[in-house]
Motif scaffolding. Structure first.
Motif, PDB file in Angstrom:
ATOM      1  N   GLU A 210     -24.867 -30.495 -24.169  1.00 13.16           N
ATOM      2  CA  GLU A 210     -23.610 -29.794 -24.407  1.00 13.16           C
ATOM      3  C   GLU A 210     -23.692 -28.908 -25.643  1.00 13.16           C
ATOM      4  N   ASP A 211     -24.895 -28.753 -26.202  1.00 17.98           N
ATOM      5  CA  ASP A 211     -25.068 -27.995 -27.442  1.00 17.98           C
ATOM      6  C   ASP A 211     -24.839 -26.505 -27.205  1.00 17.98           C
ATOM      7  N   PRO A 212     -24.066 -25.828 -28.081  1.00 17.15           N
ATOM      8  CA  PRO A 212     -23.793 -24.392 -27.903  1.00 17.15           C
ATOM      9  C   PRO A 212     -25.050 -23.525 -27.840  1.00 17.15           C
ATOM     10  N   VAL A 213     -26.069 -23.861 -28.625  1.00 16.51           N
ATOM     11  CA  VAL A 213     -27.309 -23.079 -28.601  1.00 16.51           C
ATOM     12  C   VAL A 213     -27.946 -23.146 -27.214  1.00 16.51           C
ATOM     13  N   LEU A 214     -27.994 -24.342 -26.672  1.00 18.20           N
ATOM     14  CA  LEU A 214     -28.597 -24.513 -25.346  1.00 18.20           C
ATOM     15  C   LEU A 214     -27.736 -23.886 -24.260  1.00 18.20           C
ATOM     16  N   LEU A 215     -26.438 -23.980 -24.421  1.00 18.54           N
ATOM     17  CA  LEU A 215     -25.538 -23.359 -23.448  1.00 18.54           C
ATOM     18  C   LEU A 215     -25.727 -21.847 -23.424  1.00 18.54           C
ATOM     19  N   ASP A 216     -25.892 -21.228 -24.595  1.00 20.50           N
ATOM     20  CA  ASP A 216     -26.083 -19.781 -24.653  1.00 20.50           C
ATOM     21  C   ASP A 216     -27.408 -19.363 -24.001  1.00 20.50           C
ATOM     22  N   ILE A 217     -28.471 -20.114 -24.304  1.00 25.15           N
ATOM     23  CA  ILE A 217     -29.775 -19.787 -23.714  1.00 25.15           C
ATOM     24  C   ILE A 217     -29.723 -19.976 -22.200  1.00 25.15           C
ATOM     25  N   ALA A 218     -29.068 -21.042 -21.774  1.00 25.51           N
ATOM     26  CA  ALA A 218     -28.953 -21.309 -20.342  1.00 25.51           C
ATOM     27  C   ALA A 218     -28.213 -20.176 -19.630  1.00 25.51           C
ATOM     28  N   GLU A 219     -27.128 -19.718 -20.235  1.00 23.35           N
ATOM     29  CA  GLU A 219     -26.349 -18.640 -19.625  1.00 23.35           C
ATOM     30  C   GLU A 219     -27.185 -17.370 -19.486  1.00 23.35           C
ATOM     31  N   ALA A 220     -28.004 -17.110 -20.488  1.00 23.98           N
ATOM     32  CA  ALA A 220     -28.828 -15.898 -20.465  1.00 23.98           C
ATOM     33  C   ALA A 220     -29.833 -15.911 -19.318  1.00 23.98           C
ATOM     34  N   HIS A 221     -30.239 -17.096 -18.901  1.00 22.69           N
ATOM     35  CA  HIS A 221     -31.252 -17.208 -17.844  1.00 22.69           C
ATOM     36  C   HIS A 221     -30.654 -17.618 -16.496  1.00 22.69           C
ATOM     37  N   GLY A 222     -29.350 -17.835 -16.450  1.00 26.20           N
ATOM     38  CA  GLY A 222     -28.746 -18.310 -15.217  1.00 26.20           C
ATOM     39  C   GLY A 222     -29.197 -19.709 -14.864  1.00 26.20           C
ATOM     40  N   LYS A 223     -29.420 -20.532 -15.889  1.00 32.13           N
ATOM     41  CA  LYS A 223     -29.903 -21.893 -15.715  1.00 32.13           C
ATOM     42  C   LYS A 223     -28.950 -22.866 -16.402  1.00 32.13           C
ATOM     43  N   THR A 224     -29.239 -24.151 -16.306  1.00 34.66           N
ATOM     44  CA  THR A 224     -28.447 -25.167 -16.991  1.00 34.66           C
ATOM     45  C   THR A 224     -29.133 -25.552 -18.301  1.00 34.66           C
ATOM     46  N   PRO A 225     -28.403 -26.155 -19.251  1.00 34.14           N
ATOM     47  CA  PRO A 225     -29.057 -26.631 -20.466  1.00 34.14           C
ATOM     48  C   PRO A 225     -30.188 -27.609 -20.189  1.00 34.14           C
ATOM     49  N   ALA A 226     -30.036 -28.456 -19.167  1.00 39.65           N
ATOM     50  CA  ALA A 226     -31.106 -29.394 -18.816  1.00 39.65           C
ATOM     51  C   ALA A 226     -32.365 -28.647 -18.410  1.00 39.65           C
ATOM     52  N   GLN A 227     -32.202 -27.630 -17.593  1.00 47.86           N
ATOM     53  CA  GLN A 227     -33.366 -26.842 -17.172  1.00 47.86           C
ATOM     54  C   GLN A 227     -34.008 -26.132 -18.350  1.00 47.86           C
ATOM     55  N   VAL A 228     -33.201 -25.650 -19.273  1.00 47.01           N
ATOM     56  CA  VAL A 228     -33.734 -24.984 -20.470  1.00 47.01           C
ATOM     57  C   VAL A 228     -34.547 -25.971 -21.303  1.00 47.01           C
ATOM     58  N   MET A 229     -34.035 -27.178 -21.488  1.00 48.64           N
ATOM     59  CA  MET A 229     -34.771 -28.168 -22.277  1.00 48.64           C
ATOM     60  C   MET A 229     -36.086 -28.553 -21.616  1.00 48.64           C
ATOM     61  N   LEU A 230     -36.083 -28.722 -20.320  1.00 49.83           N
ATOM     62  CA  LEU A 230     -37.324 -29.054 -19.622  1.00 49.83           C
ATOM     63  C   LEU A 230     -38.338 -27.915 -19.746  1.00 49.83           C
ATOM     64  N   ALA A 262     -38.220 -17.061 -24.241  1.00 53.31           N
ATOM     65  CA  ALA A 262     -38.826 -16.212 -25.259  1.00 53.31           C
ATOM     66  C   ALA A 262     -39.154 -17.045 -26.501  1.00 53.31           C
ATOM     67  N   VAL A 263     -40.035 -16.530 -27.327  1.00 54.42           N
ATOM     68  CA  VAL A 263     -40.426 -17.236 -28.548  1.00 54.42           C
ATOM     69  C   VAL A 263     -39.208 -17.536 -29.412  1.00 54.42           C
ATOM     70  N   ARG A 264     -38.285 -16.576 -29.542  1.00 55.41           N
ATOM     71  CA  ARG A 264     -37.103 -16.799 -30.376  1.00 55.41           C
ATOM     72  C   ARG A 264     -36.225 -17.917 -29.787  1.00 55.41           C
ATOM     73  N   GLU A 265     -36.227 -18.065 -28.463  1.00 48.60           N
ATOM     74  CA  GLU A 265     -35.444 -19.133 -27.839  1.00 48.60           C
ATOM     75  C   GLU A 265     -36.104 -20.493 -28.071  1.00 48.60           C
ATOM     76  N   LEU A 266     -37.416 -20.533 -27.972  1.00 47.97           N
ATOM     77  CA  LEU A 266     -38.131 -21.776 -28.270  1.00 47.97           C
ATOM     78  C   LEU A 266     -37.878 -22.194 -29.717  1.00 47.97           C
ATOM     79  N   THR A 267     -37.909 -21.221 -30.621  1.00 47.28           N
ATOM     80  CA  THR A 267     -37.679 -21.510 -32.040  1.00 47.28           C
ATOM     81  C   THR A 267     -36.254 -22.002 -32.272  1.00 47.28           C
ATOM     82  N   ALA A 268     -35.299 -21.399 -31.603  1.00 46.60           N
ATOM     83  CA  ALA A 268     -33.900 -21.819 -31.747  1.00 46.60           C
ATOM     84  C   ALA A 268     -33.711 -23.262 -31.295  1.00 46.60           C
ATOM     85  N   ILE A 269     -34.422 -23.661 -30.258  1.00 41.92           N
ATOM     86  CA  ILE A 269     -34.330 -25.055 -29.797  1.00 41.92           C
ATOM     87  C   ILE A 269     -35.029 -25.980 -30.789  1.00 41.92           C
TER      88      ILE A 269
END
Length: 297
Positions: A210-230, A262-269
């Motif tokens: 439910e983290d805002p950072v993950l939610l933003d990255i997920a929205e950018a890719h059309g994915k869920t936060p769970a998918q972004v973390m994996l 992207a590298v900046r997204e990996l760093t943000a996580i």
């Protein structure tokens, strides 16, 4: 079907980059969940003696119609079965419940901080099982860098895998570096931070998916936060074992090979790290572990 990347363990043993976990999955729900995972395309199932559902995992694999060689089975020996002879018997119990002759990956589930000689005896039994071909690879779970060093000094075979708590709120950089130096594959349990929802690990009110950072990255890719973390884990070279009993989420967690962070997204996580674990501290004695005796059948 999705082509899943693989990691190569010692002995040229291939393990899929993503597996399916059954921690806390009740036995009565395990067969359907594992069957669904295998239908989706998972080919690695992670269970443990302490989960109480090895028998149901084996049943689901047989029901799938897949060849035994097509499914990578991982399970773990619980601390009450540590010791040389005890651990050899623990393998027999696990193999019997799973209904297999060979286990692909067998781990020691937890270190015993105040009785490491018993841990060494258990791991020595794993080495014998490996030498005999009863298991294809061996490893540990929840071992710290210091504990890996102690184990290395007392045994012959380096663990192929170390399964540890690892998610954006607990990124375990030191642990990952220690594993890498020894050629150990880091395997993430609670990879999407589920443990942050049901345990307070020092981040009150924060739930990883439910983290805002993950939610933003997920929205950018059309994915869920769970998918972004994996995806974050996979791009950084870790093997992951998400779990769910929800058929939709089982499928969703597998759909992580069609986008790239992207590298900046990996760093943000990475920057979400709190440095605080939510699970038990492996360096501290855990008397409650010994309340769980593993039944024969």
């Amino acid at each position: 079907m999705t082509l899943v990347p693989e990691f190569t363990l010692p002995g040229d043993v291939k393990i899929p980059a993503i597996g399916f976990g059954v921690y806390q999955t009740p036995p009565e729900e395990t067969v359907a969940s594992v069957e669904r995972a295998l239908q989706v395309g998972y080919r690695h199932i992670d269970t443990a003696a302490a989960y109480g559902n090895e028998r149901q995992v084996g049943e689901a694999i047989r029901n799938s119609g897949l060849d035994r060689d097509d499914v990578f089975i991982e399970t773990k020996v619980w601390v009450t079965d540590y010791g040389y002879d005890e651990t050899l018997h623990a393998f027999s119990k696990a193999a019997g419940k799973l209904g297999v002759d060979t286990i692909d990956l067998l781990l020691l589930h937890q270190p015993i901080a105040d009785d490491f000689d018993r841990v060494v005896a258990a791991y020595t039994a794993l080495e014998k099982l490996l030498d005999e071909g009863a298991v294809r690879a061996i490893g540990v779970s929840n071992f710290t860098p210091a504990q890996l060093e102690k184990l290395d000094a007392a045994t012959k075979v380096t663990p192929a895998v170390n399964q540890v708590e690892l998610h954006p709120y607990f990124t375990q950089l030191e642990q990952r570096d220690a594993d890498a130096r020894r050629g150990i594959l880091t395997q993430a349990w609670s990879p999407i931070g589920g443990i942050t929802k049901y345990r307070d690990g020092g981040a009150p009110g924060r739930v990883a998916f439910e983290d805002p950072v993950l939610l933003d990255i997920a929205e950018a890719h059309g994915k869920t936060p769970a998918q972004v973390m994996l995806r974050w884990h996979l791009q950084q070279g870790r093997q992951v074992i998400p779990k769910s009993t929800n058929p939709g989420r089982i499928a969703e967690n597998f759909e992580v090979f069609d986008f790239e962070l992207a590298v900046r997204e990996l760093t943000a996580i990475d920057d979400l790290d709190t440095g605080k674990r939510s699970g038990p501290d492996p360096e501290q004695p855990q008397p409650a572990f010994f309340e769980n005796e593993i039944p024969e059948a």
